[in-house]
Design an enzyme around this catalytic site. Sequence first.
Site, PDB file in Angstrom:
ATOM      1  N   CYS A  65      25.306  15.994 -15.126  1.00  0.00           N
ATOM      2  CA  CYS A  65      24.705  15.329 -16.395  1.00  0.00           C
ATOM      3  C   CYS A  65      24.635  16.446 -17.370  1.00  0.00           C
ATOM      4  O   CYS A  65      24.499  17.568 -17.121  1.00  0.00           O
ATOM      5  CB  CYS A  65      23.135  14.968 -16.237  1.00  0.00           C
ATOM      6  SG  CYS A  65      22.276  14.442 -17.697  1.00  0.00           S
ATOM      7  N   CYS A 149      21.381   8.975 -19.377  1.00  0.00           N
ATOM      8  CA  CYS A 149      20.782   9.454 -18.136  1.00  0.00           C
ATOM      9  C   CYS A 149      21.580   8.856 -16.907  1.00  0.00           C
ATOM     10  O   CYS A 149      21.239   7.783 -16.318  1.00  0.00           O
ATOM     11  CB  CYS A 149      19.428   9.092 -18.030  1.00  0.00           C
ATOM     12  SG  CYS A 149      18.613  10.019 -16.537  1.00  0.00           S
ATOM     13  N   GLN A 249       7.473   1.332  -7.100  1.00  0.00           N
ATOM     14  CA  GLN A 249       8.209   2.265  -6.652  1.00  0.00           C
ATOM     15  C   GLN A 249       9.613   2.547  -7.292  1.00  0.00           C
ATOM     16  O   GLN A 249      10.292   1.742  -7.899  1.00  0.00           O
ATOM     17  CB  GLN A 249       8.738   1.911  -4.963  1.00  0.00           C
ATOM     18  CG  GLN A 249       7.583   1.880  -4.051  1.00  0.00           C
ATOM     19  CD  GLN A 249       6.779   3.153  -3.772  1.00  0.00           C
ATOM     20  OE1 GLN A 249       7.266   4.117  -4.165  1.00  0.00           O
ATOM     21  NE2 GLN A 249       5.664   3.223  -3.115  1.00  0.00           N
ATOM     22  N   PHE A 276      -4.642   0.634  -1.359  1.00  0.00           N
ATOM     23  CA  PHE A 276      -3.578   1.096  -2.501  1.00  0.00           C
ATOM     24  C   PHE A 276      -2.411   0.323  -2.436  1.00  0.00           C
ATOM     25  O   PHE A 276      -1.514   0.938  -2.460  1.00  0.00           O
ATOM     26  CB  PHE A 276      -3.334   2.570  -2.340  1.00  0.00           C
ATOM     27  CG  PHE A 276      -4.609   3.371  -2.351  1.00  0.00           C
ATOM     28  CD1 PHE A 276      -5.307   3.856  -3.331  1.00  0.00           C
ATOM     29  CD2 PHE A 276      -5.191   3.677  -0.821  1.00  0.00           C
ATOM     30  CE1 PHE A 276      -6.608   4.677  -3.164  1.00  0.00           C
ATOM     31  CE2 PHE A 276      -6.320   4.480  -0.762  1.00  0.00           C
ATOM     32  CZ  PHE A 276      -7.051   4.917  -1.871  1.00  0.00           C
ATOM     33  N   ASP A 343      -1.566   4.023   0.777  1.00  0.00           N
ATOM     34  CA  ASP A 343      -0.561   4.532   0.105  1.00  0.00           C
ATOM     35  C   ASP A 343      -1.253   5.036  -1.278  1.00  0.00           C
ATOM     36  O   ASP A 343      -0.753   4.370  -2.335  1.00  0.00           O
ATOM     37  CB  ASP A 343       0.691   3.544  -0.048  1.00  0.00           C
ATOM     38  CG  ASP A 343       1.738   4.158  -0.761  1.00  0.00           C
ATOM     39  OD1 ASP A 343       1.916   5.329  -1.204  1.00  0.00           O
ATOM     40  OD2 ASP A 343       2.437   3.095  -1.382  1.00  0.00           O
ATOM     41  N   CYS A 369       3.023  10.083  -1.531  1.00  0.00           N
ATOM     42  CA  CYS A 369       4.004  10.905  -2.404  1.00  0.00           C
ATOM     43  C   CYS A 369       3.608  12.262  -2.697  1.00  0.00           C
ATOM     44  O   CYS A 369       3.983  12.990  -3.638  1.00  0.00           O
ATOM     45  CB  CYS A 369       4.094  10.040  -3.765  1.00  0.00           C
ATOM     46  SG  CYS A 369       2.385   9.962  -4.493  1.00  0.00           S
TER      47      CYS A 369
HETATM   48  C1  LIG Z   1       1.517   5.186  -4.793  1.00  0.00           C
HETATM   49  S1  LIG Z   1       0.823   3.760  -5.624  1.00  0.00           S
HETATM   50  C2  LIG Z   1       1.505   2.724  -4.258  1.00  0.00           C
HETATM   51  C3  LIG Z   1       1.375   1.249  -4.605  1.00  0.00           C
HETATM   52  C4  LIG Z   1       2.022   0.426  -3.449  1.00  0.00           C
HETATM   53  N1  LIG Z   1       1.667   0.585  -2.138  1.00  0.00           N
HETATM   54  C5  LIG Z   1       3.620   0.389  -3.775  1.00  0.00           C
HETATM   55  O1  LIG Z   1       4.297   0.809  -2.903  1.00  0.00           O
HETATM   56  O2  LIG Z   1       4.006  -0.068  -4.899  1.00  0.00           O
HETATM   57  C6  LIG Z   1      -1.005   4.052  -5.531  1.00  0.00           C
HETATM   58  C7  LIG Z   1      -1.679   2.799  -5.952  1.00  0.00           C
HETATM   59  O3  LIG Z   1      -2.918   3.172  -5.777  1.00  0.00           O
HETATM   60  C8  LIG Z   1      -3.663   2.509  -6.846  1.00  0.00           C
HETATM   61  N2  LIG Z   1      -4.978   3.500  -7.388  1.00  0.00           N
HETATM   62  C9  LIG Z   1      -5.038   4.658  -7.788  1.00  0.00           C
HETATM   63  N3  LIG Z   1      -6.292   4.932  -7.566  1.00  0.00           N
HETATM   64  C10 LIG Z   1      -6.973   3.944  -7.113  1.00  0.00           C
HETATM   65  C11 LIG Z   1      -8.363   3.777  -6.576  1.00  0.00           C
HETATM   66  N4  LIG Z   1      -9.172   4.658  -6.933  1.00  0.00           N
HETATM   67  N5  LIG Z   1      -8.753   2.708  -5.622  1.00  0.00           N
HETATM   68  C12 LIG Z   1      -7.848   1.912  -5.416  1.00  0.00           C
HETATM   69  N6  LIG Z   1      -6.514   1.973  -5.937  1.00  0.00           N
HETATM   70  C13 LIG Z   1      -5.998   3.016  -6.708  1.00  0.00           C
HETATM   71  C14 LIG Z   1      -2.681   2.480  -8.093  1.00  0.00           C
HETATM   72  O4  LIG Z   1      -3.342   1.377  -8.822  1.00  0.00           O
HETATM   73  C15 LIG Z   1      -1.386   2.326  -7.292  1.00  0.00           C
HETATM   74  O5  LIG Z   1      -1.101   1.097  -7.348  1.00  0.00           O
END
Ligand SMILES: C[S@@+](CC[C@H](N)C(=O)[O-])C[C@H]1O[C@@H](n2cnc3c(N)ncnc32)[C@H](O)[C@@H]1O
Length: 411
Positions: A65, A149, A249, A276, A343, A369
Amino acid sequence: MVERLIIDHVGHRGDGVSLSSGEALYVPYTLAGETVEAAVIPGHPDRRKLLAVETPSGERIAPFCPHFGVCGGCAIQHWTPEPYQQWKRNIVVETLRAAKVECEVAPLIDAHGAGRRRATFHARMGTHDILRVGFAAANSHEIVPIDRCPILDPALDGALEAAWALAEALKPTGKPLDIQATATSNGLDIDIRGSGPLPPPRIAALSLVAEKHRLARLTRHGELVLMRNPPVVTMGTAQVTLPPGSFLQATVQGEETLAQLVIERVGKAKHVADLFCGVGPFALRLASRGRVIAMDNDAGSIAALQKAAGTPGLKPIRAEARDLFRRPLMPPELRDLDAVVFDPPRQGAQAQAKQLAASKVPVIVAVSCNVTTFARDVRMLIDGGYTLETVVPVDQFRHTPHVELVARLVR
Ligand SMILES: C[S@@+](CC[C@H](N)C(=O)[O-])C[C@H]1O[C@@H](n2cnc3c(N)ncnc32)[C@H](O)[C@@H]1O
């Protein structure tokens, strides 16, 4: 002041680390064994600016890039794939070891696929009132203006042009903007943040840009400006209409890889919690085999999942908005579950892990992550009697130090 330094290894953030002066000095864009010329950066005693590589490593390659080295989006494009992949896996190995979490770490799975399907461009007024649209420079708030990009999914083609045009339309506000573009099956979905309330002529100007660039949807702070087509992504057999700005993702292949690893580890479980859950990339796939309870604190994501849960052929999904930091699922609520998937965001899931550690759920699948908070959370589960199986690192943020993980814990 200019120094000559020998690089010892590449650190966990992707910078070369020199130990030759007796203390760790970080020099970005360098590799182990290289002798480099670097400049002292005032105010940053342990950082150096790379001026020249005097003796390049045999593992050095030309970055693909033209913005590499200036744009802060990528830390590593100058390293051959094999040592790069070993380095990334080692970040996981070393962080888990430091946290005294003993386990196997599988080889890194590459999940870059066609590239990033989502990007947030920043728009700022530069000197002489010149608009800049692009990514932040490394370790700086300066914006590096970009016109392309190469790590973006071709499905995001046109997103940068649209971002420039939207920023131009909002130039009179003088506000710094974050312009998030997502590739969907129906075209580009763009959400603009930072503009504040806008008078009708500005909204009209944005609508014109959305029409001209054939955006699927344009929102501002999540509020609809114009929708030509619903921004839909496919997850398993379901179609999900994305809420503006919700989590997704970063690559299609990343989502598919993580979901596949989750499904394999959940196995034959008939009643699963997906905590999550976001808009449901795991829940919507798991529901082809068993009942799912899905929770996330983002009400928009839960509403999108509830709608997609009606897809014919899926077992019931009970999706509920819940703050799992403040109100984690408690052992009595976990009692009937055969498996729990969690997650969380980068902060991890400390409160939920504590309750899981006290539960009798036979299978837990941890997706993360952030290896540091993952280590903290699985430590609690191990201390609660769970056995951690092989940790699988997944690379959907190629060219950066970010790495995702999936692991199963059983009791
Ligand atoms: C890493 S993402 C994973 C989402 C999903 N598993 C995916 O693969 O697309 C983390 C998720 O946690 C949620 N989140 C963040 N803080 C939270 C909380 N205090 N309670 C519940 N969910 C929460 C976010 O909205 C988000 O959707």
